[in-house]
Design a protein around this motif. Structure first.
Motif, PDB file in Angstrom:
ATOM      1  N   ASP A  43       5.166  42.591  54.132  1.00 52.05           N
ATOM      2  CA  ASP A  43       4.668  41.525  53.265  1.00 52.05           C
ATOM      3  C   ASP A  43       3.860  42.036  52.072  1.00 52.05           C
ATOM      4  OD1 ASP A  43       5.830  39.672  54.898  1.00 52.05           O
ATOM      5  OD2 ASP A  43       4.033  39.367  56.115  1.00 52.05           O
ATOM      6  N   ASP A  44       3.048  43.083  52.288  1.00 53.30           N
ATOM      7  CA  ASP A  44       2.201  43.576  51.197  1.00 53.30           C
ATOM      8  C   ASP A  44       3.047  44.132  50.057  1.00 53.30           C
ATOM      9  OD1 ASP A  44       3.046  45.506  52.993  1.00 53.30           O
ATOM     10  OD2 ASP A  44       1.393  46.881  52.524  1.00 53.30           O
ATOM     11  N   LYS A  45       4.123  44.867  50.393  1.00 48.67           N
ATOM     12  CA  LYS A  45       4.986  45.414  49.349  1.00 48.67           C
ATOM     13  C   LYS A  45       5.847  44.329  48.707  1.00 48.67           C
ATOM     14  CE  LYS A  45       5.512  50.267  50.587  1.00 48.67           C
ATOM     15  NZ  LYS A  45       6.467  51.362  50.857  1.00 48.67           N
ATOM     16  N   ARG A  46       6.317  43.402  49.528  1.00 47.94           N
ATOM     17  CA  ARG A  46       7.205  42.340  49.011  1.00 47.94           C
ATOM     18  C   ARG A  46       6.519  41.553  47.901  1.00 47.94           C
ATOM     19  NH1 ARG A  46      11.796  40.775  51.464  1.00 47.94           N
ATOM     20  NH2 ARG A  46      11.522  38.558  51.003  1.00 47.94           N
ATOM     21  N   LYS A  47       5.217  41.369  48.019  1.00 49.84           N
ATOM     22  CA  LYS A  47       4.459  40.642  46.996  1.00 49.84           C
ATOM     23  C   LYS A  47       4.624  41.313  45.636  1.00 49.84           C
ATOM     24  CE  LYS A  47       0.033  41.247  47.020  1.00 49.84           C
ATOM     25  NZ  LYS A  47      -1.391  41.230  47.435  1.00 49.84           N
ATOM     26  N   TYR A  48       4.575  42.630  45.633  1.00 44.53           N
ATOM     27  CA  TYR A  48       4.727  43.373  44.380  1.00 44.53           C
ATOM     28  C   TYR A  48       6.178  43.361  43.889  1.00 44.53           C
ATOM     29  CZ  TYR A  48      -0.036  45.174  44.613  1.00 44.53           C
ATOM     30  OH  TYR A  48      -1.395  45.285  44.623  1.00 44.53           O
ATOM     31  N   TYR A  49       7.123  43.449  44.835  1.00 43.59           N
ATOM     32  CA  TYR A  49       8.536  43.404  44.443  1.00 43.59           C
ATOM     33  C   TYR A  49       8.857  42.078  43.754  1.00 43.59           C
ATOM     34  CZ  TYR A  49       9.368  47.489  47.439  1.00 43.59           C
ATOM     35  OH  TYR A  49       9.339  48.741  48.008  1.00 43.59           O
ATOM     36  N   TRP A  79      16.087  45.695  32.521  1.00 45.18           N
ATOM     37  CA  TRP A  79      17.105  45.061  33.374  1.00 45.18           C
ATOM     38  C   TRP A  79      17.754  46.059  34.332  1.00 45.18           C
ATOM     39  CZ3 TRP A  79      22.214  46.624  33.105  1.00 45.18           C
ATOM     40  CH2 TRP A  79      22.582  47.393  31.998  1.00 45.18           C
ATOM     41  N   ASN A  80      17.693  47.356  33.961  1.00 42.29           N
ATOM     42  CA  ASN A  80      18.257  48.390  34.842  1.00 42.29           C
ATOM     43  C   ASN A  80      17.484  48.525  36.156  1.00 42.29           C
ATOM     44  OD1 ASN A  80      20.536  49.621  33.499  1.00 42.29           O
ATOM     45  ND2 ASN A  80      19.086  50.308  31.941  1.00 42.29           N
ATOM     46  N   LEU A  81      16.237  48.015  36.177  1.00 40.88           N
ATOM     47  CA  LEU A  81      15.414  48.129  37.391  1.00 40.88           C
ATOM     48  C   LEU A  81      15.597  46.951  38.344  1.00 40.88           C
ATOM     49  CD1 LEU A  81      12.047  49.480  35.902  1.00 40.88           C
ATOM     50  CD2 LEU A  81      13.830  50.754  37.111  1.00 40.88           C
ATOM     51  N   VAL A  82      16.277  45.889  37.874  1.00 36.26           N
ATOM     52  CA  VAL A  82      16.430  44.695  38.716  1.00 36.26           C
ATOM     53  C   VAL A  82      17.181  45.030  39.998  1.00 36.26           C
ATOM     54  CG1 VAL A  82      17.525  42.416  38.861  1.00 36.26           C
ATOM     55  CG2 VAL A  82      16.262  43.062  36.802  1.00 36.26           C
ATOM     56  N   GLY A  83      18.281  45.804  39.860  1.00 34.87           N
ATOM     57  CA  GLY A  83      19.072  46.176  41.042  1.00 34.87           C
ATOM     58  C   GLY A  83      18.242  46.909  42.077  1.00 34.87           C
ATOM     59  N   LEU A  95       6.742  40.062  42.298  1.00 38.05           N
ATOM     60  CA  LEU A  95       6.018  40.018  41.022  1.00 38.05           C
ATOM     61  C   LEU A  95       6.775  40.795  39.958  1.00 38.05           C
ATOM     62  CD1 LEU A  95       3.532  39.339  39.323  1.00 38.05           C
ATOM     63  CD2 LEU A  95       2.396  41.363  40.294  1.00 38.05           C
ATOM     64  N   MET A  96       7.292  41.970  40.335  1.00 38.13           N
ATOM     65  CA  MET A  96       8.039  42.790  39.388  1.00 38.13           C
ATOM     66  C   MET A  96       9.328  42.100  38.957  1.00 38.13           C
ATOM     67  SD  MET A  96       9.085  46.761  39.703  1.00 38.13           S
ATOM     68  CE  MET A  96      10.070  47.554  38.446  1.00 38.13           C
ATOM     69  N   LEU A  97      10.013  41.465  39.905  1.00 35.11           N
ATOM     70  CA  LEU A  97      11.236  40.742  39.576  1.00 35.11           C
ATOM     71  C   LEU A  97      10.941  39.611  38.597  1.00 35.11           C
ATOM     72  CD1 LEU A  97      14.276  40.407  40.118  1.00 35.11           C
ATOM     73  CD2 LEU A  97      13.713  38.942  42.062  1.00 35.11           C
ATOM     74  N   ASP A  98       9.851  38.885  38.827  1.00 34.65           N
ATOM     75  CA  ASP A  98       9.464  37.794  37.917  1.00 34.65           C
ATOM     76  C   ASP A  98       9.174  38.310  36.517  1.00 34.65           C
ATOM     77  OD1 ASP A  98       9.738  35.891  39.877  1.00 34.65           O
ATOM     78  OD2 ASP A  98       7.599  35.832  40.405  1.00 34.65           O
ATOM     79  N   VAL A  99       8.468  39.432  36.456  1.00 35.63           N
ATOM     80  CA  VAL A  99       8.124  40.011  35.151  1.00 35.63           C
ATOM     81  C   VAL A  99       9.389  40.444  34.409  1.00 35.63           C
ATOM     82  CG1 VAL A  99       6.953  41.923  33.989  1.00 35.63           C
ATOM     83  CG2 VAL A  99       5.811  40.739  35.872  1.00 35.63           C
ATOM     84  N   LEU A 106      19.012  33.104  43.081  1.00 37.35           N
ATOM     85  CA  LEU A 106      19.362  31.854  42.395  1.00 37.35           C
ATOM     86  C   LEU A 106      18.287  31.412  41.408  1.00 37.35           C
ATOM     87  CD1 LEU A 106      21.179  29.499  44.943  1.00 37.35           C
ATOM     88  CD2 LEU A 106      22.026  30.375  42.779  1.00 37.35           C
ATOM     89  N   GLN A 107      17.040  31.484  41.826  1.00 38.66           N
ATOM     90  CA  GLN A 107      15.958  31.055  40.927  1.00 38.66           C
ATOM     91  C   GLN A 107      15.870  31.953  39.688  1.00 38.66           C
ATOM     92  OE1 GLN A 107      13.885  28.212  41.172  1.00 38.66           O
ATOM     93  NE2 GLN A 107      13.587  28.877  39.068  1.00 38.66           N
ATOM     94  N   PRO A 108      15.857  33.304  39.833  1.00 37.51           N
ATOM     95  CA  PRO A 108      15.870  34.161  38.633  1.00 37.51           C
ATOM     96  C   PRO A 108      17.096  33.906  37.755  1.00 37.51           C
ATOM     97  CG  PRO A 108      15.313  35.457  40.569  1.00 37.51           C
ATOM     98  CD  PRO A 108      15.690  34.113  41.066  1.00 37.51           C
ATOM     99  N   LEU A 109      18.248  33.690  38.377  1.00 33.39           N
ATOM    100  CA  LEU A 109      19.476  33.440  37.616  1.00 33.39           C
ATOM    101  C   LEU A 109      19.359  32.157  36.803  1.00 33.39           C
ATOM    102  CD1 LEU A 109      22.385  34.473  37.142  1.00 33.39           C
ATOM    103  CD2 LEU A 109      23.108  33.064  39.073  1.00 33.39           C
ATOM    104  N   GLN A 110      18.798  31.121  37.397  1.00 33.37           N
ATOM    105  CA  GLN A 110      18.602  29.856  36.680  1.00 33.37           C
ATOM    106  C   GLN A 110      17.671  30.055  35.480  1.00 33.37           C
ATOM    107  OE1 GLN A 110      15.877  26.720  38.188  1.00 33.37           O
ATOM    108  NE2 GLN A 110      17.761  25.556  38.589  1.00 33.37           N
ATOM    109  N   THR A 111      16.592  30.783  35.701  1.00 33.95           N
ATOM    110  CA  THR A 111      15.624  31.041  34.625  1.00 33.95           C
ATOM    111  C   THR A 111      16.269  31.797  33.468  1.00 33.95           C
ATOM    112  OG1 THR A 111      13.841  31.152  36.256  1.00 33.95           O
ATOM    113  CG2 THR A 111      13.387  32.093  34.087  1.00 33.95           C
ATOM    114  N   VAL A 112      17.057  32.814  33.799  1.00 36.24           N
ATOM    115  CA  VAL A 112      17.720  33.636  32.775  1.00 36.24           C
ATOM    116  C   VAL A 112      18.676  32.778  31.943  1.00 36.24           C
ATOM    117  CG1 VAL A 112      19.428  35.473  32.452  1.00 36.24           C
ATOM    118  CG2 VAL A 112      17.491  35.827  33.981  1.00 36.24           C
TER     119      VAL A 112
END
Length: 588
Positions: free
Chosen positions: A80-86, A63-67, A88-92, A126-132
């Motif tokens: 766009d290429d980097k954002r895809k990974y960002y 969770w320390n990496l979310v910020g 993905l990492m946020l979802d994980v 908002l979407q990550p917050l809802q999931t959490v």
């Protein structure tokens, strides 16, 4: 280097039990992860976090990496290429990390930004917050309330669009955030409606959603401007948000009739809610906003019972109208005008019973209209205030009109408004004299009592005639009308028995006042003409106040205009006295 450093930390932690992780380990993990992001090793970082062997470590420390990941998304909005990974990492991280820690971390991130970044981060999280929150097993209601309160606090900092162009542009993202916010709240509303047992946790969740709806009705919906109700208006994002909020209220057991008609009662259905003191003060604004959305915008108005009479609806809305008119923002008190007009148009003329004026708001609302008519800087709203006040007068029965006229004559302290009321009195006398049946309120003793407030100079001969010219002209015109229409032998209005008092309190002081005023202004004109010859600037006293230094030519125009007003008053006064003399001689 950063990747190797992170792998080294993870390898050391893999041999430890979960409870043996030290604070130092958390710090080192965050620093190494941050360096991986800074050096662009995002794909390798994702691979490390997704590794099943690292699941326990990521759950506790990730969770320390979310910020840092969120900040990268905000900074690299074009890559766009980097954002895809960002993403993905946020979802994980959202999927794997401790939801309690993650919730607090996400809310801290939402609270950080200002300006246009507020909407950017809200839309992102908002979407990550809802999931959490949906992953939490305990205290879900508290978590939902905390999240909604944090989100609303940030949204309330954004400027509310005040035109259709601004809504379409949505520069600060408020409209997009409102749409996203309803999608965020939707599953929690569904959770409340699905629980048929009404468990304690479910009741708490319902309370938090109710608080959120109240707050949303206050901001942004109270100050938001809406298009005229039409098919196209249904696409307006703020109107859609309002419709969703009203829908939420109905879904959680608070349909708007229940909400609106609770206003003003000593015990409300939501009294048990633990609102903070400031929130309690905002409830009246929220309910007034709700009344406007339903009755003027027509949102969910089909829920309204058809048996309710127009006067009953007006009575319940008067409290809300009063709240709106007391606000100083034009975007808010204009809604009060619209809501009052909407209620009055449902009524037949002369149908509103005088007993309604015993309810405080039925007298304070027209006084609020007077303030708009006299103090509002926008001409269209001043005119709207005047039109709505006339409409209100038209709907009252005779005794109600009489009561209102007395009230406004005593409280308006404005010559133009008093002239408007006197003209209305004249109109009612005219109607009464033409009716076959007797109307006691605008003839005889009751009328004389009202004329005592009209046919007099407030300060006798010392009254400022220029400042009170509108009222004086209206009073003279009323008196002229009475003399012409009512014969001394009939004396339906009671004028002729009161003539001596009228001459003493009104006509004679007016003569003296005119002579004094004309002498003063003629002297000022003479003084100004002398100054004009010397080409100097001078000050002149008009209406008891000193005019700022201005060119003598302009001062002469002002002074001559004042003299013209006095001549006009004097000519009408002379005509009134001539008519009185003619009428009294003809009856001898």
């Amino acid at each position: 280097m950063a990747v190797e450093e992170l792998q080294s930390i993870i390898k050391r932690c893999q041999i430890l039990e979960e409870q043996d992780f030290k604070e130092e380990d958390f710090g080192l993990f965050q620093l190494a992860g941050q360096r991986c992001l800074d050096e662009g090793h995002i794909d390798q970082l994702v691979e490390i976090i997704q590794n099943e062997k690292n699941k326990v470590i990521v759950k506790n420390m990730g969770w320390n990496l979310v910020g840092p990941v969120v900040r990268c998304l905000l900074w690299n909005d074009k890559e766009d290429d980097k954002r895809k990974y960002y993403f993905l990492m946020l979802d994980v991280l959202v999927k794997l990390c401790n939801p309690k820690e993650l919730l607090l971390g996400l809310l801290e991130l939402i609270e950080e930004p200002s300006g246009k970044q507020i909407s950017q981060i809200i839309l992102l999280l908002l979407q990550p917050l809802q999931t959490v929150i949906q992953k939490l097993r305990k205290n879900k209601a508290y978590s939902v309330g905390l999240a909604l309160s944090t989100l609303w606090s940030q949204l309330s900092l954004l400027p509310v669009p005040c035109s259709e162009e601004q809504v379409r542009a949505d520069d600060h993202g408020l409209c997009r955030c409102c749409k996203a916010l309803t999608e965020f709240a939707q599953p929690f509303v569904e959770e409340v409606t699905a629980d048929k047992e009404n468990s304690m946790e479910n009741e708490k969740l319902k309370d938090e959603l109710l608080k959120f709806c109240f707050k949303s009705l206050k901001c942004p919906l109270l100050t938001a401007q809406f298009p005229e109700p039409s098919e196209e208006a249904g696409n307006d994002p703020l109107r859609c948000f309002a419709s969703e909020i009203i829908g939420f209220l109905s879904a959680i057991g608070y349909p708007f009739p229940k909400m609106i008609f609770n206003h003003g009662r000593k015990k409300k259905t939501w009294d048990y809610l633990e609102f903070e003191e400031e929130e309690h003060k905002q409830l009246s604004d929220s309910l007034a906003s709700l009344a406007y959305l339903v009755f003027v915008q027509g949102i969910s108005i089909d829920q309204l019972p058809m048996v309710l009479s127009p006067s009953y609806l007006l009575q319940f809305n008067m409290g809300h109208i009063q709240v709106l008119l007391q606000r100083t923002e034009e975007s808010v008190f204009s809604k009060g005008l619209d809501l009052l007009e909407n209620g009055l148009l449902r009524l037949e003329d002369n149908s509103l019973l005088h007993q309604y004026l015993e309810i405080k708001s039925f007298l304070t609302v027209p006084q609020g209209l007077v303030k708009i008519m006299t103090l509002c800087p926008t001409e269209t709203l001043r005119k709207k205030g005047l039109a709505v006040l006339q409409l209100y007068i038209n709907k009252l029965e005779s005794q109600g009109k009489y009561t209102l006229f007395r009230c406004l004559l005593n409280t308006s302290n404005h010559s133009g408004v008093e002239a408007f009321i006197i003209q209305n009195i004249k109109n009612q006398i005219d109607v009464s004299l033409k009716r076959t049946h007797d109307n006691k309120w605008f003839t005889g003793p009751q009328l004389i009592s009202l004329l005592d407030l009209v046919l007099l100079l407030p300060e006798g001969a010392e009254t400022d005639l220029l400042q009170n010219s509108d009222r004086i002209m209206a009073s003279l015109n009323l008196l002229r009308y009475l003399v012409i229409k009512d014969n001394e032998n009939d004396n339906q209005t009671g004028l002729w028995t009161e003539l001596e008092k009228i001459e003493k309190n009104f006509l004679k002081p007016l003569h003296i006042g005119l002579n004094m005023s004309k002498a003063h202004y003629e002297a000022e004109i003479k003084n100004s003409q002398e100054v004009q010859k010397s080409k100097d600037l001078c000050s002149v006293t008009v209406g008891g106040e000193e005019i700022p230094n201005m060119p003598p030519e302009m001062q002469l125009k002002v002074l001559h205009s004042a003299l013209f007003t006095f001549d006009l008053i004097e000519s009408v006064l002379a005509r009134v006295e001539e008519l009185i003399e003619m009428k009294t001689k003809s009856t001898l």
